[in-house]
Motif scaffolding. Structure first.
Motif, PDB file in Angstrom:
ATOM      1  N   LEU A 141     -11.523  -7.198   5.195  1.00  0.00           N
ATOM      2  CA  LEU A 141     -10.848  -5.971   4.766  1.00  0.00           C
ATOM      3  C   LEU A 141     -10.229  -5.246   5.961  1.00  0.00           C
ATOM      4  O   LEU A 141      -9.091  -4.780   5.888  1.00  0.00           O
ATOM      5  N   GLU A 142     -10.955  -5.158   7.071  1.00  0.00           N
ATOM      6  CA  GLU A 142     -10.392  -4.544   8.284  1.00  0.00           C
ATOM      7  C   GLU A 142      -9.143  -5.288   8.747  1.00  0.00           C
ATOM      8  O   GLU A 142      -8.155  -4.665   9.148  1.00  0.00           O
ATOM      9  N   LEU A 143      -9.186  -6.623   8.699  1.00  0.00           N
ATOM     10  CA  LEU A 143      -8.021  -7.423   9.102  1.00  0.00           C
ATOM     11  C   LEU A 143      -6.847  -7.177   8.171  1.00  0.00           C
ATOM     12  O   LEU A 143      -5.699  -7.069   8.621  1.00  0.00           O
ATOM     13  N   LEU A 144      -7.103  -7.078   6.856  1.00  0.00           N
ATOM     14  CA  LEU A 144      -6.028  -6.817   5.895  1.00  0.00           C
ATOM     15  C   LEU A 144      -5.371  -5.468   6.165  1.00  0.00           C
ATOM     16  O   LEU A 144      -4.168  -5.305   5.944  1.00  0.00           O
ATOM     17  N   ARG A 145      -6.145  -4.513   6.637  1.00  0.00           N
ATOM     18  CA  ARG A 145      -5.628  -3.166   6.921  1.00  0.00           C
ATOM     19  C   ARG A 145      -5.097  -3.034   8.352  1.00  0.00           C
ATOM     20  O   ARG A 145      -4.575  -1.992   8.720  1.00  0.00           O
ATOM     21  N   GLY A 146      -5.232  -4.092   9.141  1.00  0.00           N
ATOM     22  CA  GLY A 146      -4.877  -4.036  10.552  1.00  0.00           C
ATOM     23  C   GLY A 146      -3.388  -4.202  10.822  1.00  0.00           C
ATOM     24  O   GLY A 146      -2.568  -4.305   9.914  1.00  0.00           O
ATOM     25  N   GLU A 147      -3.070  -4.254  12.093  1.00  0.00           N
ATOM     26  CA  GLU A 147      -1.681  -4.307  12.563  1.00  0.00           C
ATOM     27  C   GLU A 147      -1.168  -5.729  12.749  1.00  0.00           C
ATOM     28  O   GLU A 147      -0.003  -5.913  13.072  1.00  0.00           O
ATOM     29  N   THR A 148      -2.015  -6.744  12.552  1.00  0.00           N
ATOM     30  CA  THR A 148      -1.614  -8.110  12.888  1.00  0.00           C
ATOM     31  C   THR A 148      -1.217  -8.950  11.676  1.00  0.00           C
ATOM     32  O   THR A 148      -0.982 -10.146  11.821  1.00  0.00           O
ATOM     33  N   THR A 149      -1.145  -8.360  10.503  1.00  0.00           N
ATOM     34  CA  THR A 149      -0.782  -9.129   9.306  1.00  0.00           C
ATOM     35  C   THR A 149       0.701  -9.484   9.322  1.00  0.00           C
ATOM     36  O   THR A 149       1.507  -8.757   9.894  1.00  0.00           O
ATOM     37  N   PRO A 150       1.071 -10.590   8.676  1.00  0.00           N
ATOM     38  CA  PRO A 150       2.497 -10.855   8.486  1.00  0.00           C
ATOM     39  C   PRO A 150       3.077  -9.802   7.536  1.00  0.00           C
ATOM     40  O   PRO A 150       2.352  -9.251   6.706  1.00  0.00           O
ATOM     41  N   GLY A 151       4.352  -9.550   7.650  1.00  0.00           N
ATOM     42  CA  GLY A 151       4.980  -8.556   6.774  1.00  0.00           C
ATOM     43  C   GLY A 151       4.580  -7.150   7.163  1.00  0.00           C
ATOM     44  O   GLY A 151       4.376  -6.833   8.332  1.00  0.00           O
ATOM     45  N   ARG A 152       4.423  -6.309   6.134  1.00  0.00           N
ATOM     46  CA  ARG A 152       4.052  -4.905   6.375  1.00  0.00           C
ATOM     47  C   ARG A 152       3.087  -4.455   5.280  1.00  0.00           C
ATOM     48  O   ARG A 152       3.425  -4.492   4.099  1.00  0.00           O
ATOM     49  N   VAL A 153       1.909  -4.062   5.668  1.00  0.00           N
ATOM     50  CA  VAL A 153       0.923  -3.557   4.721  1.00  0.00           C
ATOM     51  C   VAL A 153       1.011  -2.038   4.711  1.00  0.00           C
ATOM     52  O   VAL A 153       0.834  -1.396   5.739  1.00  0.00           O
ATOM     53  N   ASP A 154       1.302  -1.481   3.534  1.00  0.00           N
ATOM     54  CA  ASP A 154       1.374  -0.026   3.389  1.00  0.00           C
ATOM     55  C   ASP A 154       0.036   0.570   2.959  1.00  0.00           C
ATOM     56  O   ASP A 154      -0.305   1.684   3.350  1.00  0.00           O
ATOM     57  N   ASN A 155      -0.709  -0.174   2.148  1.00  0.00           N
ATOM     58  CA  ASN A 155      -1.958   0.347   1.604  1.00  0.00           C
ATOM     59  C   ASN A 155      -2.789  -0.821   1.092  1.00  0.00           C
ATOM     60  O   ASN A 155      -2.241  -1.810   0.617  1.00  0.00           O
ATOM     61  N   VAL A 156      -4.109  -0.692   1.192  1.00  0.00           N
ATOM     62  CA  VAL A 156      -5.016  -1.673   0.606  1.00  0.00           C
ATOM     63  C   VAL A 156      -6.032  -0.905  -0.227  1.00  0.00           C
ATOM     64  O   VAL A 156      -6.738  -0.040   0.289  1.00  0.00           O
ATOM     65  N   VAL A 157      -6.076  -1.205  -1.506  1.00  0.00           N
ATOM     66  CA  VAL A 157      -7.059  -0.617  -2.406  1.00  0.00           C
ATOM     67  C   VAL A 157      -8.138  -1.670  -2.616  1.00  0.00           C
ATOM     68  O   VAL A 157      -7.846  -2.769  -3.090  1.00  0.00           O
ATOM     69  N   ALA A 158      -9.373  -1.341  -2.220  1.00  0.00           N
ATOM     70  CA  ALA A 158     -10.432  -2.351  -2.215  1.00  0.00           C
ATOM     71  C   ALA A 158     -11.660  -1.875  -2.968  1.00  0.00           C
ATOM     72  O   ALA A 158     -11.930  -0.673  -3.074  1.00  0.00           O
ATOM     73  N   ASP A 159     -12.405  -2.862  -3.473  1.00  0.00           N
ATOM     74  CA  ASP A 159     -13.632  -2.597  -4.198  1.00  0.00           C
ATOM     75  C   ASP A 159     -14.631  -3.706  -3.884  1.00  0.00           C
ATOM     76  O   ASP A 159     -14.253  -4.879  -3.819  1.00  0.00           O
ATOM     77  N   PHE A 160     -15.879  -3.329  -3.670  1.00  0.00           N
ATOM     78  CA  PHE A 160     -16.952  -4.294  -3.467  1.00  0.00           C
ATOM     79  C   PHE A 160     -17.833  -4.301  -4.707  1.00  0.00           C
ATOM     80  O   PHE A 160     -18.202  -3.246  -5.217  1.00  0.00           O
ATOM     81  N   THR A 161     -18.146  -5.501  -5.184  1.00  0.00           N
ATOM     82  CA  THR A 161     -19.045  -5.660  -6.316  1.00  0.00           C
ATOM     83  C   THR A 161     -20.040  -6.769  -5.986  1.00  0.00           C
ATOM     84  O   THR A 161     -19.922  -7.437  -4.957  1.00  0.00           O
ATOM     85  N   SER A 162     -20.990  -6.973  -6.868  1.00  0.00           N
ATOM     86  CA  SER A 162     -21.905  -8.097  -6.716  1.00  0.00           C
ATOM     87  C   SER A 162     -21.100  -9.388  -6.794  1.00  0.00           C
ATOM     88  O   SER A 162     -20.094  -9.457  -7.507  1.00  0.00           O
ATOM     89  N   ALA A 163     -21.555 -10.392  -6.074  1.00  0.00           N
ATOM     90  CA  ALA A 163     -20.873 -11.679  -6.118  1.00  0.00           C
ATOM     91  C   ALA A 163     -20.920 -12.221  -7.540  1.00  0.00           C
ATOM     92  O   ALA A 163     -21.923 -12.098  -8.228  1.00  0.00           O
ATOM     93  N   GLY A 164     -19.812 -12.790  -7.964  1.00  0.00           N
ATOM     94  CA  GLY A 164     -19.753 -13.405  -9.287  1.00  0.00           C
ATOM     95  C   GLY A 164     -20.128 -14.868  -9.207  1.00  0.00           C
ATOM     96  O   GLY A 164     -20.864 -15.288  -8.317  1.00  0.00           O
TER      97      GLY A 164
END
Length: 95
Positions: free
Chosen positions: A63-86
């Motif tokens: 999640l930190e990597l997805l929100r970081g500065e090194t992703t391809p393209g441009r990430v404006d926002n990440v909406v995330a949720d943690f749940t029990s593993a399915g």
């Protein structure tokens, strides 16, 4: 088969310019480095859906990597949720 008790599932909706720039491939590579399973999938509205399953610290790192500065393209926002593993997921795929 049930997943280990210490596993979680991260569901992240990634907003921005993230399609057609290698974002799913990059996400798959990072997830595999962290030992996670799941997938990254383009959505019709331009977002990328990332579902990752594994130990919580590894999911938080992704999640930190997805929100970081090194992703391809441009990430404006990440909406995330943690749940029990399915149900167990094999590998990490690009959809």
């Amino acid at each position: 088969m049930t997943p280990p008790a210490d596993e979680v599932r991260l569901t992240a909706w990634v907003h921005g310019y993230v399609q057609g720039v290698g974002f799913r491939w990059w996400t798959r590579a990072r997830a595999l480095e962290l030992g996670l399973t799941g997938y990254a999938s383009n959505q019709v509205d331009g977002r990328v859906l990332v579902v990752a399953q594994g130990p919580r610290p590894a999911c938080e790192q992704l999640l930190e990597l997805l929100r970081g500065e090194t992703t391809p393209g441009r990430v404006d926002n990440v909406v995330a949720d943690f749940t029990s593993a399915g149900e167990p997921i094999t590998g990490f795929r690009e959809r």
